[in-house]
Design a protein around this motif. Sequence first.
Motif, mmCIF file in Angstrom:
data_model
loop_
_atom_site.group_PDB
_atom_site.id
_atom_site.type_symbol
_atom_site.label_atom_id
_atom_site.label_comp_id
_atom_site.label_asym_id
_atom_site.label_seq_id
_atom_site.Cartn_x
_atom_site.Cartn_y
_atom_site.Cartn_z
ATOM 1 N N GLY A 91 9.136 8.525 2.090
ATOM 2 C CA GLY A 91 8.661 9.780 2.701
ATOM 3 C C GLY A 91 7.865 10.479 1.773
ATOM 4 N N PHE A 92 8.056 10.395 0.724
ATOM 5 C CA PHE A 92 7.333 11.657 -0.512
ATOM 6 C C PHE A 92 6.133 10.967 -0.809
ATOM 7 C CE2 PHE A 92 12.040 11.743 -1.969
ATOM 8 C CZ PHE A 92 12.436 12.709 -0.900
ATOM 9 N N ALA A 93 5.017 11.969 -0.884
ATOM 10 C CA ALA A 93 3.892 11.779 -1.225
ATOM 11 C C ALA A 93 3.765 11.307 -2.680
ATOM 12 C CB ALA A 93 2.980 13.005 -1.132
ATOM 13 N N ASP A 94 4.560 11.988 -3.497
ATOM 14 C CA ASP A 94 4.600 11.676 -4.835
ATOM 15 C C ASP A 94 6.014 11.069 -5.478
ATOM 16 O OD1 ASP A 94 3.926 11.564 -7.731
ATOM 17 O OD2 ASP A 94 4.483 13.591 -8.121
ATOM 18 N N ILE A 95 5.704 9.588 -5.709
ATOM 19 C CA ILE A 95 7.240 9.125 -5.924
ATOM 20 C C ILE A 95 7.087 8.714 -7.176
ATOM 21 C CG2 ILE A 95 8.165 6.617 -5.522
ATOM 22 C CD1 ILE A 95 6.956 6.589 -2.977
ATOM 23 N N LYS A 96 8.172 9.154 -8.000
ATOM 24 C CA LYS A 96 8.307 9.159 -9.414
ATOM 25 C C LYS A 96 9.651 8.494 -9.939
ATOM 26 C CE LYS A 96 5.990 13.328 -10.772
ATOM 27 N NZ LYS A 96 6.051 14.703 -11.214
ATOM 28 N N ALA A 97 9.507 7.385 -11.091
ATOM 29 C CA ALA A 97 10.548 6.680 -11.423
ATOM 30 C C ALA A 97 11.113 7.563 -12.507
ATOM 31 C CB ALA A 97 10.031 5.301 -11.839
ATOM 32 N N ILE A 98 12.214 7.259 -12.800
ATOM 33 C CA ILE A 98 12.978 7.878 -14.337
ATOM 34 C C ILE A 98 11.891 7.397 -15.463
ATOM 35 C CG2 ILE A 98 15.449 7.610 -13.194
ATOM 36 C CD1 ILE A 98 15.490 4.901 -14.932
ATOM 37 N N PRO A 99 11.881 8.221 -16.296
ATOM 38 C CA PRO A 99 11.162 7.747 -17.733
ATOM 39 C C PRO A 99 12.138 6.838 -18.188
ATOM 40 C CG PRO A 99 11.587 10.328 -17.296
ATOM 41 C CD PRO A 99 12.459 9.583 -16.438
ATOM 42 N N LYS A 100 11.594 6.151 -19.170
ATOM 43 C CA LYS A 100 12.655 5.494 -20.098
ATOM 44 C C LYS A 100 13.467 6.088 -20.874
ATOM 45 C CE LYS A 100 9.695 1.325 -20.065
ATOM 46 N NZ LYS A 100 9.021 0.173 -21.151
ATOM 47 N N PRO A 101 14.637 5.771 -21.117
ATOM 48 C CA PRO A 101 15.623 6.614 -21.942
ATOM 49 C C PRO A 101 15.209 6.238 -23.245
ATOM 50 C CG PRO A 101 16.876 4.802 -20.771
ATOM 51 C CD PRO A 101 15.442 4.810 -20.088
ATOM 52 N N ASN A 102 14.656 5.207 -23.553
ATOM 53 C CA ASN A 102 14.222 4.899 -24.923
ATOM 54 C C ASN A 102 13.391 3.763 -24.984
ATOM 55 O OD1 ASN A 102 15.725 2.180 -25.209
ATOM 56 N ND2 ASN A 102 17.210 3.153 -24.349
ATOM 57 N N ALA A 103 12.512 3.544 -26.013
ATOM 58 C CA ALA A 103 11.295 2.590 -26.103
ATOM 59 C C ALA A 103 11.640 1.236 -25.960
ATOM 60 C CB ALA A 103 10.894 2.767 -27.667
ATOM 61 N N ASP A 104 13.024 0.818 -26.190
ATOM 62 C CA ASP A 104 13.362 -0.540 -25.848
ATOM 63 C C ASP A 104 13.956 -0.973 -24.467
ATOM 64 O OD1 ASP A 104 12.967 -1.133 -28.621
ATOM 65 O OD2 ASP A 104 14.797 -0.425 -29.165
ATOM 66 N N LYS A 142 14.449 -1.671 -20.660
ATOM 67 C CA LYS A 142 13.888 -2.760 -19.676
ATOM 68 C C LYS A 142 14.544 -2.661 -18.424
ATOM 69 C CE LYS A 142 11.765 -6.458 -22.859
ATOM 70 N NZ LYS A 142 12.008 -5.412 -24.038
ATOM 71 N N TRP A 143 13.821 -2.597 -17.333
ATOM 72 C CA TRP A 143 14.195 -2.585 -15.992
ATOM 73 C C TRP A 143 13.974 -3.825 -15.409
ATOM 74 C CZ3 TRP A 143 13.948 2.384 -12.441
ATOM 75 C CH2 TRP A 143 14.610 2.227 -11.283
ATOM 76 N N LEU A 144 15.082 -4.434 -14.878
ATOM 77 C CA LEU A 144 14.656 -5.786 -14.268
ATOM 78 C C LEU A 144 15.247 -5.675 -12.687
ATOM 79 C CD1 LEU A 144 15.395 -8.500 -17.098
ATOM 80 C CD2 LEU A 144 13.319 -7.698 -16.523
ATOM 81 N N ASN A 145 14.377 -6.015 -11.806
ATOM 82 C CA ASN A 145 14.898 -5.970 -10.631
ATOM 83 C C ASN A 145 14.864 -7.099 -9.645
ATOM 84 O OD1 ASN A 145 15.514 -4.311 -8.092
ATOM 85 N ND2 ASN A 145 13.274 -4.967 -7.125
ATOM 86 N N TYR A 146 15.924 -7.530 -9.394
ATOM 87 C CA TYR A 146 16.190 -8.720 -8.372
ATOM 88 C C TYR A 146 16.026 -8.536 -7.094
ATOM 89 C CZ TYR A 146 16.905 -11.301 -12.946
ATOM 90 O OH TYR A 146 16.902 -11.992 -14.058
ATOM 91 N N TYR A 147 15.547 -9.152 -6.038
ATOM 92 C CA TYR A 147 15.277 -9.163 -4.860
ATOM 93 C C TYR A 147 15.370 -10.542 -4.115
ATOM 94 C CZ TYR A 147 10.512 -9.869 -4.427
ATOM 95 O OH TYR A 147 9.141 -10.484 -4.498
ATOM 96 N N LEU A 150 10.178 -3.239 -6.539
ATOM 97 C CA LEU A 150 10.244 -1.898 -6.915
ATOM 98 C C LEU A 150 8.736 -1.470 -7.447
ATOM 99 C CD1 LEU A 150 13.600 -0.968 -8.481
ATOM 100 C CD2 LEU A 150 12.587 -0.530 -6.056
ATOM 101 N N LYS A 151 8.132 -2.351 -8.044
ATOM 102 C CA LYS A 151 6.830 -2.071 -8.773
ATOM 103 C C LYS A 151 5.790 -1.574 -8.004
ATOM 104 C CE LYS A 151 5.381 -4.467 -12.411
ATOM 105 N NZ LYS A 151 5.603 -3.455 -13.553
ATOM 106 N N PRO A 152 5.646 -2.038 -6.641
ATOM 107 C CA PRO A 152 4.605 -1.601 -5.623
ATOM 108 C C PRO A 152 4.817 -0.127 -5.200
ATOM 109 C CG PRO A 152 5.550 -3.636 -5.127
ATOM 110 C CD PRO A 152 6.457 -3.015 -5.804
ATOM 111 N N ASP A 209 5.784 1.088 -11.398
ATOM 112 C CA ASP A 209 5.013 -0.122 -11.914
ATOM 113 C C ASP A 209 5.032 -0.154 -13.499
ATOM 114 O OD1 ASP A 209 3.293 -2.547 -11.887
ATOM 115 O OD2 ASP A 209 1.567 -1.241 -12.293
ATOM 116 N N LEU A 210 5.152 1.191 -14.017
ATOM 117 C CA LEU A 210 5.127 1.213 -15.435
ATOM 118 C C LEU A 210 6.576 1.006 -15.950
ATOM 119 C CD1 LEU A 210 3.535 2.106 -18.016
ATOM 120 C CD2 LEU A 210 4.222 4.562 -17.626
ATOM 121 N N VAL A 211 7.636 1.343 -15.443
ATOM 122 C CA VAL A 211 8.898 1.534 -15.835
ATOM 123 C C VAL A 211 9.538 0.204 -15.430
ATOM 124 C CG1 VAL A 211 11.083 2.621 -15.726
ATOM 125 C CG2 VAL A 211 8.974 4.121 -15.623
ATOM 126 N N VAL A 212 9.493 -0.273 -14.398
ATOM 127 C CA VAL A 212 9.871 -1.583 -13.939
ATOM 128 C C VAL A 212 9.377 -2.663 -14.661
ATOM 129 C CG1 VAL A 212 10.807 -3.145 -12.131
ATOM 130 C CG2 VAL A 212 10.990 -0.507 -11.823
#
Length: 271
Positions: free
Chosen positions: A188-201, A203-208, A218-220, A226-229
């Motif tokens: 329901g939010f106009a601006d949907i923001k993901a968490i920033p990466k906590p460090n450069a290494d 990786k977020w892997l999402n299984y569905y 999650l990427k869509p 899309d950038l973080v996942v």
Amino acid sequence: MTKELVFITIHGMGETEKEYYLGLKQALEKQLGEEIWSKVHFEPIYYQTALQHYQHSVWENMRHSTPLAWQDLRKFMLFGFSDVSTLEHRATDDGSVYKKIQKIIIYSLQVARKELETNNIPIVIVAHSLGCQVISNYLWDAQNNKGIWQTGSLDYPDFKSEQEDFLKLKSLKYLFTTGCNIPLFVAGFADIKAIPKPNADFKWLNYYDKDDVLGWPLKPLSPSYDLVVEQDIEIDSGNIWQSWNPQSHDGYWTDEEFINPLSQVIHSLIN
């Protein structure tokens, strides 16, 4: 033996046993072997203590007041949807359920930290269902000094200053999410923001599973997701009774399509 990795689990919605993680833990122990597993500090997070007592009370009052059909389904919906509605109700208030759950996470991390020699140790988190939203909230607040991390908050955690980086999960290398329902909280939010990466290494892997109506890619969601996942990974979750229907939601943590890549990641992080 010196621990080389912290492995954390966090459960999903609904009535949850305290040892919810046993199937996953046993599968990993078998896959990795004793030598590798002995180098892992395993820490399950169990946040249902902030919710379940009240849910049981409501359920018993309802159940004994009048005959109700479909009791198993009703109980699932009562526990599951009250988790969702209660989680972020008046989240910024001192002593809110939201902050109580964050303090449970802090306590579990402090227990883990006592067993380690350094803050800078790789962390792997596996979160399921509602637990994905819970840990995402925690990471967001830790990065932005919100929630229990807000200076001056009555719920601000008591910790040794040298532990702060660990408690804020700055060495989190992998976040595995399964049956993730974050879209239900942000659609329901106009601006949907993901968490920033906590460090450069990180990786977020999402299984569905496409048959899991509570689990989503999650990427869509937005450019930031899309950038973080790193990847949305579709699997056929669960046994033959689960994999073709919504019960697939409960099948991820014992499915080889999930266990095998998770085991490989853990192995790769152990020297």
